[in-house]
Motif scaffolding. Structure first.
Motif, PDB file in Angstrom:
ATOM      1  N   PHE A  52       0.837  -1.194   0.000  1.00 48.23           N
ATOM      2  CA  PHE A  52       0.000   0.000   0.000  1.00 48.23           C
ATOM      3  C   PHE A  52       0.879   1.255   0.000  1.00 48.23           C
ATOM      4  CE2 PHE A  52      -2.392   3.373   2.148  1.00 48.23           C
ATOM      5  CZ  PHE A  52      -3.530   3.417   1.346  1.00 48.23           C
ATOM      6  N   LYS A  53       1.951   1.221   0.777  1.00 45.26           N
ATOM      7  CA  LYS A  53       2.873   2.364   0.796  1.00 45.26           C
ATOM      8  C   LYS A  53       3.493   2.604  -0.587  1.00 45.26           C
ATOM      9  CE  LYS A  53       5.580   2.728   4.589  1.00 45.26           C
ATOM     10  NZ  LYS A  53       6.339   2.208   5.772  1.00 45.26           N
ATOM     11  N   LYS A  54       3.786   1.509  -1.255  1.00 52.15           N
ATOM     12  CA  LYS A  54       4.325   1.599  -2.611  1.00 52.15           C
ATOM     13  C   LYS A  54       3.298   2.260  -3.536  1.00 52.15           C
ATOM     14  CE  LYS A  54       5.932  -1.834  -5.899  1.00 52.15           C
ATOM     15  NZ  LYS A  54       6.112  -3.295  -6.036  1.00 52.15           N
ATOM     16  N   LEU A  55       2.051   1.867  -3.353  1.00 54.11           N
ATOM     17  CA  LEU A  55       0.973   2.445  -4.156  1.00 54.11           C
ATOM     18  C   LEU A  55       0.881   3.949  -3.905  1.00 54.11           C
ATOM     19  CD1 LEU A  55      -1.506   1.572  -6.008  1.00 54.11           C
ATOM     20  CD2 LEU A  55      -2.871   1.784  -3.926  1.00 54.11           C
ATOM     21  N   VAL A  56       0.945   4.298  -2.615  1.00 52.77           N
ATOM     22  CA  VAL A  56       0.845   5.714  -2.245  1.00 52.77           C
ATOM     23  C   VAL A  56       1.994   6.501  -2.858  1.00 52.77           C
ATOM     24  CG1 VAL A  56       1.069   7.301  -0.294  1.00 52.77           C
ATOM     25  CG2 VAL A  56      -0.483   5.325  -0.138  1.00 52.77           C
ATOM     26  N   GLN A  57       3.164   5.886  -2.849  1.00 57.11           N
ATOM     27  CA  GLN A  57       4.350   6.583  -3.379  1.00 57.11           C
ATOM     28  C   GLN A  57       4.289   6.798  -4.890  1.00 57.11           C
ATOM     29  OE1 GLN A  57       7.363   4.027  -1.848  1.00 57.11           O
ATOM     30  NE2 GLN A  57       7.037   4.751   0.249  1.00 57.11           N
ATOM     31  N   THR A  58       3.445   6.020  -5.538  1.00 62.66           N
ATOM     32  CA  THR A  58       3.376   6.131  -6.995  1.00 62.66           C
ATOM     33  C   THR A  58       2.052   6.701  -7.482  1.00 62.66           C
ATOM     34  OG1 THR A  58       2.693   3.820  -7.047  1.00 62.66           O
ATOM     35  CG2 THR A  58       5.014   4.273  -7.420  1.00 62.66           C
ATOM     36  N   GLY A  59       1.203   7.136  -6.549  1.00 59.85           N
ATOM     37  CA  GLY A  59      -0.103   7.641  -6.957  1.00 59.85           C
ATOM     38  C   GLY A  59      -0.527   8.846  -6.145  1.00 59.85           C
ATOM     39  N   VAL A  60      -1.813   9.143  -6.247  1.00 62.44           N
ATOM     40  CA  VAL A  60      -2.363  10.238  -5.456  1.00 62.44           C
ATOM     41  C   VAL A  60      -3.257   9.648  -4.370  1.00 62.44           C
ATOM     42  CG1 VAL A  60      -4.235  10.562  -7.148  1.00 62.44           C
ATOM     43  CG2 VAL A  60      -3.765  12.365  -5.465  1.00 62.44           C
ATOM     44  N   GLN A  61      -3.036  10.103  -3.161  1.00 67.67           N
ATOM     45  CA  GLN A  61      -3.822   9.626  -2.033  1.00 67.67           C
ATOM     46  C   GLN A  61      -4.827  10.715  -1.651  1.00 67.67           C
ATOM     47  OE1 GLN A  61      -1.503   8.659   1.483  1.00 67.67           O
ATOM     48  NE2 GLN A  61      -3.134   7.305   2.197  1.00 67.67           N
ATOM     49  N   PHE A  62      -6.080  10.340  -1.555  1.00 66.70           N
ATOM     50  CA  PHE A  62      -7.110  11.282  -1.134  1.00 66.70           C
ATOM     51  C   PHE A  62      -7.321  11.144   0.373  1.00 66.70           C
ATOM     52  CE2 PHE A  62      -7.755  11.003  -5.614  1.00 66.70           C
ATOM     53  CZ  PHE A  62      -8.242  12.244  -5.991  1.00 66.70           C
ATOM     54  N   SER A  63      -6.989  12.185   1.095  1.00 65.06           N
ATOM     55  CA  SER A  63      -7.082  12.109   2.554  1.00 65.06           C
ATOM     56  C   SER A  63      -8.525  12.205   3.037  1.00 65.06           C
ATOM     57  CB  SER A  63      -6.264  13.232   3.193  1.00 65.06           C
ATOM     58  OG  SER A  63      -6.767  14.500   2.766  1.00 65.06           O
ATOM     59  N   ASP A  64      -9.375  12.842   2.241  1.00 66.88           N
ATOM     60  CA  ASP A  64     -10.758  13.077   2.656  1.00 66.88           C
ATOM     61  C   ASP A  64     -11.726  12.387   1.706  1.00 66.88           C
ATOM     62  OD1 ASP A  64      -9.046  15.021   3.964  1.00 66.88           O
ATOM     63  OD2 ASP A  64     -10.880  16.031   4.612  1.00 66.88           O
ATOM     64  N   ALA A  65     -11.520  11.076   1.567  1.00 63.33           N
ATOM     65  CA  ALA A  65     -12.367  10.300   0.660  1.00 63.33           C
ATOM     66  C   ALA A  65     -13.423   9.561   1.473  1.00 63.33           C
ATOM     67  CB  ALA A  65     -11.521   9.308  -0.121  1.00 63.33           C
ATOM     68  N   TYR A  66     -14.578   9.400   0.870  1.00 62.88           N
ATOM     69  CA  TYR A  66     -15.709   8.835   1.590  1.00 62.88           C
ATOM     70  C   TYR A  66     -16.426   7.756   0.801  1.00 62.88           C
ATOM     71  CZ  TYR A  66     -15.241  12.837   4.716  1.00 62.88           C
ATOM     72  OH  TYR A  66     -14.768  13.757   5.616  1.00 62.88           O
ATOM     73  N   ALA A  67     -17.042   6.866   1.558  1.00 63.46           N
ATOM     74  CA  ALA A  67     -18.020   5.940   1.009  1.00 63.46           C
ATOM     75  C   ALA A  67     -19.312   6.164   1.792  1.00 63.46           C
ATOM     76  CB  ALA A  67     -17.520   4.511   1.178  1.00 63.46           C
ATOM     77  N   THR A  68     -20.261   5.266   1.640  1.00 62.94           N
ATOM     78  CA  THR A  68     -21.433   5.281   2.513  1.00 62.94           C
ATOM     79  C   THR A  68     -21.073   4.483   3.770  1.00 62.94           C
ATOM     80  OG1 THR A  68     -22.533   3.209   1.926  1.00 62.94           O
ATOM     81  CG2 THR A  68     -22.734   5.041   0.352  1.00 62.94           C
TER      82      THR A  68
END
Lengths: 505, 505
Positions: A52-68
């Protein structure tokens, strides 16, 4: 098929989002798309795991993302772009048709929600009639693959079978919402009274009797399915793990390493489930690398709601698992709806960027629709989600005026803690308004200074409360949201804007 | 059938135990006898539970009672009166015949122990040939009832079926050592690869599909069986719970109450299992009261070894669960062998008394044999246990000269902690000697001041060590105990008295 370049920018105009510095020029080949969906994974539960850290390092992380707050509502929003207040699949759907999962209540009548889930046929009662995302993609040349949990509707409803909503390949998904067992040696089943468990995971016969964990079986199935996609054909992989939903069963590959003096045993099992998901993510990333697919594959990693925080079945102490967030799955507090959400797409997304723009799960529909080139296809449902491409391209872009809405006019569980039932909520900017039906009270939080929703500032900010109550009311009415009626009088409960009169105390 | 009175006192003479103040005059009717056996219940795990406390208040509690470190060895000793060093069933027996459960070892050859368990037929290899207690009782007019776990030997061996060793009624017991599932709605089964689990609990078909926990199903079965015993017929009930053995599954009746901030989730499930056992005990006590059977029923409550202290599958931290005792199940340290042991028998036992006399599980054979009036029947095995009647009658009586012996020339598990494998031990008075084969070292503890076995005083007390090493050696040789041989050289490991030379350092 399009071979002329065009500016996506123009498409974004309608949303009022303009950022002159960035744009995405689409050209062939179409991007591959992966939705990597985890079940019941809390906001930060996977944040320290390596892949997951690798993913974060290569992408954009949304800190304020929501679901239901719950799984079926989220899955329906993802597949349709429609907000839950509108689609009315506001609780999880029962595997059997026409069975409401609302917990019996003494104060309110249950609303007539869409208890059968997603509908693709007008003759099906209590369904939300839609043009589903996979069908749009399939019709536009995508090879569409679902592996794992579907849970779009009850058995007997067409949409309960992923193939009926546009998936070319469908493995292990059906009307069930969680696995009877995570173990291959139990055939992912745990019979009851000698009959197969109704939550036995279907379609994984090749792994029966094997020493394999469900998360691994799904991953292997997904990669095998990708291997069968013809070159030049873009794919849409919806890899939807049953993990980390209950039963919280230890993944034997990893659980030993999570036992130490400070971790509850069920938490150790939970972490082993998370570790299995992280391993799966790593395998997918490796597969893309090895097959030179990384550059033009957009991966959307997310959870379907906040982490479960009920004890039992979770270990530890109820309502603490998503700290610093309040509450968990089922609630409109942050712990129930804020999710991990990362998008990796090297061709478009700047690595290691963080977006603070509030986003919600129905936005995936609009985003995927846009990047796959099917944004001009008509759909029968009203779409509430927005195309997130501008935010993918520019992580600094923040829209502080957008209203996000949560609506849960249901009683989920017996326990009535932390607005886990009977509640609606609204976020605009950093303000969050909660409407607790059972108390018929409003709560206001400033998420910027109070992410834990500890300081209800309704009385400190009556005007803001009134303003947000008005917006929430308007949004709910626009979306024809259902409110419950009182038992006895059969009177509708008040709308949020009807209970703001005596706030100034 | 006897109708003349006689003094049991005379029977005791041979053991050198005389206590002129108390004696037991036997007369008709014969006492009923209940062995209430719990699986893997640690020394103090049930001490705070209400029905156990009630039992303690009405009976004699033995503070220094012992079993063997593991279940089959204990059960064989209980049924035969023979010490494990002699009966050679020194590890748990596999459900399948001729399969050793010894964990592979790199240092020692495995000994040729009685891997098939209890034998009643000379033609059966690797069994300990016996005249079993239930048969003695049955032949003397007792109605003999087994309910629950048997685990006397492997499938295919006659003694694996309790009816073959003298039980008139046998419910739910077989060659299995733990349940596949505790749940009625799972039929106490958890199929593997579509086939019944080899540890599916047999004989409880009437509870299949029901919302009932195994402990409750066994209790109801036991009380129903007692209800079928004709009046005037004495009964021997061997109620042998599968609880609290793994799988440590939460008893849904109780688990919620054990969740709090300080308890590990698996511990909460464990405590719910214990609570279920306590409820069962209460039901049995109530049944006796309601049927006017209390006065002349002797209840022996005990566990078959110390509490499990491996993590996983137990929650928390390995080797801590039996604090203040060291280690747990599988070990010859106190945590592995010291058990709760209470005898209630209003006609004979003084209420609320505590005996500090060291006793061991084979003593149950001799005691029950005596109180049932079958002490003069010949048995083929050599009996090491003693009749505890004098101690039941006088809790102040302590024999500080008796030698208790434990012998475990096996490797139980992969982990090699706390003498959980390859060890023998001796207790005389408050001295405890441990022989750790892997180190070929002796350890000496004074249990009076060091119940936790933390201070090895071998070098402080070399003469005592030497004395005890001599006694242990003598006892083991007398009992024809097996010691392992080194791999490679095939040399026998030294006897305890052969390694005491350089103790004075």
């Amino acid at each position: 098929m399009m071979d002329i370049k065009f500016l996506l920018f123009t498409l974004l105009f309608g949303y009022g989002v303009c950022n002159a510095g960035t744009f995405y020029e689409r050209e062939d080949p179409k991007p591959n798309i992966i939705v990597f969906l985890v079940d019941d994974l809390g906001w930060q539960d996977i944040s320290t795991f390596p892949n997951f850290k690798k993913l974060v390092q290569t992408g954009v992380q949304f800190s304020d993302a929501y679901a239901t707050p719950l799984c079926t509502p989220t899955r329906v929003s993802l597949i349709t772009g429609t907000n839950a207040a509108r689609h009315r699949v506001t609780n999880w759907t029962h595997p059997d048709k026409d069975r409401s999962t609302d917990y019996p209540d003494t104060i309110f009548q249950h609303v007539d929600w869409n208890i059968n889930g997603l509908g693709i046929d007008q003759s099906e009662n209590n369904t939300f009639l839609v043009t589903p995302l996979p069908r749009l993609l399939k019709e536009n040349g995508y090879r569409t693959i679902l592996v794992g949990k579907a849970h779009f509707g009850s058995k007997g409803i067409a949409a309960s079978n992923p193939k009926n909503i546009g998936f070319d390949v469908s493995i292990a998904g059906s009307e069930i919402g969680h696995p009877a067992s995570y173990f291959g040696w139990e055939n992912f089943d745990r019979p009851r009274n000698g009959s197969p468990n109704r939550n036995a995971v279907p379609g994984l016969e090749k792994f029966h009797g094997q020493d394999i964990f469900l998360t691994e079986a799904l991953t292997q199935s997904a990669l095998a399915a990708l291997g069968n996609v013809e070159k030049q054909t873009p794919f849409f992989l919806y890899l939807s793990h049953y993990a980390v939903h209950t039963p919280i069963e230890a993944d034997p590959r990893y659980v030993d390493s999570f036992y130490d003096t400070s971790v509850d045993s069920v938490e150790a099992a939970y972490q082993s489930l998370v570790k299995g998901v992280d391993k799966s993510l790593g395998d997918v990333l490796d597969y893309l690398e090895e097959n030179n697919l990384s550059e033009n594959t957009a991966i959307f990693f997310l959870s379907d709601n906040g982490g479960l925080s009920r004890v039992p079945p979770r270990g530890g102490v109820s309502d603490t698992h998503n700290t610093p967030l309040r509450s968990g799955k089922g609630s409109v507090y942050e712990g129930g709806i804020r999710i991990p959400f990362v998008v990796k797409w090297p061709k478009v997304v700047r690595p290691q960027s963080v977006s603070k723009n509030p986003v919600i799960v129905e936005d995936l529909f609009s985003t995927i629709r846009a990047i796959a080139g099917v944004e001009d296809r008509e759909v029968v449902q009203t779409v509430d989600g927005i195309n997130l491409l501008p935010y993918l391209q520019d992580a600094d872009l923040v829209d502080s005026t957008r209203a996000l809405v949560w609506h849960h006019p249901n009683r989920w569980i017996k326990e009535d803690f932390s607005s886990s039932s009977w509640a609606s909520a609204l976020r605009i900017g950093n303000w969050k308004l909660i409407y607790d039906y059972t108390k018929q009270e409003l709560e206001l939080y400033n998420l910027d200074s109070d992410i834990g929703e500890k300081q209800n500032v309704v009385h400190k900010h009556p005007e803001k409360t009134k303003e947000l109550a008005g917006i929430l009311t308007q949004k709910l009415k626009q979306r024809e949201a259902q409110l419950p009626r009182f038992k006895g009088t059969e009177k509708l409960i008040p709308w949020p804007n009807e209970i703001v009169n005596d706030l100034k105390k």
